[in-house]
Design a protein around this motif. Structure first.
Motif, PDB file in Angstrom:
ATOM      1  N   LYS A   1       0.679  -1.116   0.130  1.00 13.98           N
ATOM      2  CA  LYS A   1      -0.019   0.016   0.177  1.00 13.98           C
ATOM      3  C   LYS A   1       0.865   1.189   0.107  1.00 13.98           C
ATOM      4  O   LYS A   1       1.836   1.274   0.590  1.00 13.98           O
ATOM      5  N   TRP A   2       0.279   2.116  -0.760  1.00 16.42           N
ATOM      6  CA  TRP A   2       1.160   3.603  -0.729  1.00 16.42           C
ATOM      7  C   TRP A   2      -0.091   4.499  -0.518  1.00 16.42           C
ATOM      8  O   TRP A   2      -0.685   4.664  -1.460  1.00 16.42           O
ATOM      9  N   SER A   3       0.124   5.480   0.537  1.00 12.13           N
ATOM     10  CA  SER A   3      -0.953   6.391   0.681  1.00 12.13           C
ATOM     11  C   SER A   3      -0.467   7.813   0.819  1.00 12.13           C
ATOM     12  O   SER A   3       0.921   7.954   1.110  1.00 12.13           O
ATOM     13  N   THR A   4      -1.441   8.639   0.850  1.00 11.81           N
ATOM     14  CA  THR A   4      -1.399  10.122   1.219  1.00 11.81           C
ATOM     15  C   THR A   4      -0.383  10.188   2.583  1.00 11.81           C
ATOM     16  O   THR A   4      -0.617   9.994   3.405  1.00 11.81           O
ATOM     17  N   GLY A   5       0.847  11.169   2.554  1.00  9.40           N
ATOM     18  CA  GLY A   5       1.363  11.374   3.717  1.00  9.40           C
ATOM     19  C   GLY A   5       0.769  12.811   4.091  1.00  9.40           C
ATOM     20  O   GLY A   5      -0.435  12.907   3.976  1.00  9.40           O
ATOM     21  N   GLU A   6       1.569  13.636   4.593  1.00  8.27           N
ATOM     22  CA  GLU A   6       1.034  15.110   4.854  1.00  8.27           C
ATOM     23  C   GLU A   6       0.770  15.771   3.558  1.00  8.27           C
ATOM     24  O   GLU A   6       1.450  15.749   3.008  1.00  8.27           O
ATOM     25  N   GLY A   7      -0.391  16.578   3.571  1.00 10.51           N
ATOM     26  CA  GLY A   7      -0.845  17.140   2.489  1.00 10.51           C
ATOM     27  C   GLY A   7      -1.345  16.513   1.127  1.00 10.51           C
ATOM     28  O   GLY A   7      -2.443  16.183   1.300  1.00 10.51           O
ATOM     29  N   GLY A   8      -0.495  16.253   0.301  1.00 12.60           N
ATOM     30  CA  GLY A   8      -0.684  15.933  -0.847  1.00 12.60           C
ATOM     31  C   GLY A   8       0.034  16.337  -2.099  1.00 12.60           C
ATOM     32  O   GLY A   8       1.025  17.076  -1.872  1.00 12.60           O
ATOM     33  N   PHE A   9      -0.070  15.939  -3.386  1.00 11.38           N
ATOM     34  CA  PHE A   9       0.396  16.503  -4.373  1.00 11.38           C
ATOM     35  C   PHE A   9      -0.469  17.356  -5.047  1.00 11.38           C
ATOM     36  O   PHE A   9      -1.475  17.217  -5.296  1.00 11.38           O
ATOM     37  N   LYS A  10       0.319  18.552  -5.813  1.00 10.44           N
ATOM     38  CA  LYS A  10      -0.542  19.302  -6.649  1.00 10.44           C
ATOM     39  C   LYS A  10      -0.379  19.025  -7.955  1.00 10.44           C
ATOM     40  O   LYS A  10      -1.491  19.278  -8.782  1.00 10.44           O
ATOM     41  N   ILE A  11       0.499  17.971  -8.533  1.00 10.88           N
ATOM     42  CA  ILE A  11       0.606  17.479  -9.969  1.00 10.88           C
ATOM     43  C   ILE A  11       0.202  16.119  -9.921  1.00 10.88           C
ATOM     44  O   ILE A  11       0.485  15.403  -9.376  1.00 10.88           O
ATOM     45  N   ILE A  12      -1.210  15.745 -10.462  1.00  7.35           N
ATOM     46  CA  ILE A  12      -1.824  14.601 -10.513  1.00  7.35           C
ATOM     47  C   ILE A  12      -0.718  13.545 -11.064  1.00  7.35           C
ATOM     48  O   ILE A  12      -0.657  12.195 -10.621  1.00  7.35           O
ATOM     49  N   GLU A  13      -0.065  13.869 -12.077  1.00 12.69           N
ATOM     50  CA  GLU A  13       0.806  12.790 -12.737  1.00 12.69           C
ATOM     51  C   GLU A  13       1.826  12.523 -11.747  1.00 12.69           C
ATOM     52  O   GLU A  13       2.314  10.986 -11.671  1.00 12.69           O
ATOM     53  N   ASP A  14       2.280  13.070 -10.830  1.00 13.83           N
ATOM     54  CA  ASP A  14       3.253  12.716  -9.743  1.00 13.83           C
ATOM     55  C   ASP A  14       2.912  11.603  -8.669  1.00 13.83           C
ATOM     56  O   ASP A  14       3.551  11.027  -8.452  1.00 13.83           O
TER      57      ASP A  14
ATOM     58  N   PHE B   1       3.943   3.977  -8.447  1.00 13.40           N
ATOM     59  CA  PHE B   1       4.615   2.892  -9.385  1.00 13.40           C
ATOM     60  C   PHE B   1       6.155   2.539  -9.007  1.00 13.40           C
ATOM     61  O   PHE B   1       6.706   1.808  -8.734  1.00 13.40           O
ATOM     62  N   GLU B   2       6.547   3.939  -8.537  1.00 12.09           N
ATOM     63  CA  GLU B   2       8.138   4.008  -8.282  1.00 12.09           C
ATOM     64  C   GLU B   2       8.120   3.332  -6.859  1.00 12.09           C
ATOM     65  O   GLU B   2       9.234   2.362  -6.618  1.00 12.09           O
ATOM     66  N   HIS B   3       7.480   3.518  -6.153  1.00 16.90           N
ATOM     67  CA  HIS B   3       7.524   2.976  -4.327  1.00 16.90           C
ATOM     68  C   HIS B   3       7.198   1.415  -4.756  1.00 16.90           C
ATOM     69  O   HIS B   3       7.696   0.602  -4.029  1.00 16.90           O
ATOM     70  N   PHE B   4       6.232   1.079  -5.543  1.00 17.20           N
ATOM     71  CA  PHE B   4       5.839  -0.476  -5.738  1.00 17.20           C
ATOM     72  C   PHE B   4       7.091  -1.069  -6.362  1.00 17.20           C
ATOM     73  O   PHE B   4       7.558  -2.083  -6.020  1.00 17.20           O
ATOM     74  N   LYS B   5       7.881  -0.542  -7.430  1.00 13.64           N
ATOM     75  CA  LYS B   5       8.983  -1.245  -7.972  1.00 13.64           C
ATOM     76  C   LYS B   5      10.050  -1.382  -6.876  1.00 13.64           C
ATOM     77  O   LYS B   5      10.715  -2.561  -7.121  1.00 13.64           O
ATOM     78  N   MET B   6      10.470  -0.315  -6.227  1.00 11.93           N
ATOM     79  CA  MET B   6      11.326  -0.559  -5.107  1.00 11.93           C
ATOM     80  C   MET B   6      10.992  -1.530  -3.943  1.00 11.93           C
ATOM     81  O   MET B   6      12.044  -2.408  -3.719  1.00 11.93           O
TER      82      MET B   6
END
Length: 106
Positions: A78-91, A97-102
């Motif tokens: 699982k990978w979820s929002t930490g504090e806040g969030g991202f402004k750019i949805i592509e990120d 997927f980068e965290h899943f690959k790692m």
């Protein structure tokens, strides 16, 4: 890849054009970046199932918050929002997927 991951998604207050962008980026990640990882999973067990379930919410502060859940052959990442969030949805998608690959490469 003969076996395909099962994908489910849920969006809240995300504009339709950005929803389409997310779906496209998810598909590109699955077909390009994750293909070799998935082949290894299916090589170990031909009947393995891979699921990607995600939810993205546009907050009132204008930031994207998310929950990504990757199920692969009985394992869950699982990978979820930490504090806040991202402004750019592509990120959001690319980081998930980068965290899943790692995780898979460990």
């Amino acid at each position: 890849m003969t076996n395909k991951p099962v994908i489910s998604y849920h969006f809240v207050d995300v504009p339709a054009d950005q929803q389409a962008l997310v779906k496209d980026i998810v598909q590109k990640n699955l077909e390009g970046k994750m293909d070799s990882y998935f082949k290894k999973i299916f090589a170990n067990k031909e009947t393995a199932e891979i699921r990607v379930d995600y939810s993205i919410i546009l907050s009132k502060q204008g930031k994207f918050q998310w929950d990504f859940k990757f199920n692969y052959d009985g394992h869950v990442f699982k990978w979820s929002t930490g504090e806040g969030g991202f402004k750019i949805i592509e990120d959001v998608v690319n980081h998930a997927f980068e965290h899943f690959k790692m995780h898979l490469s460990k």
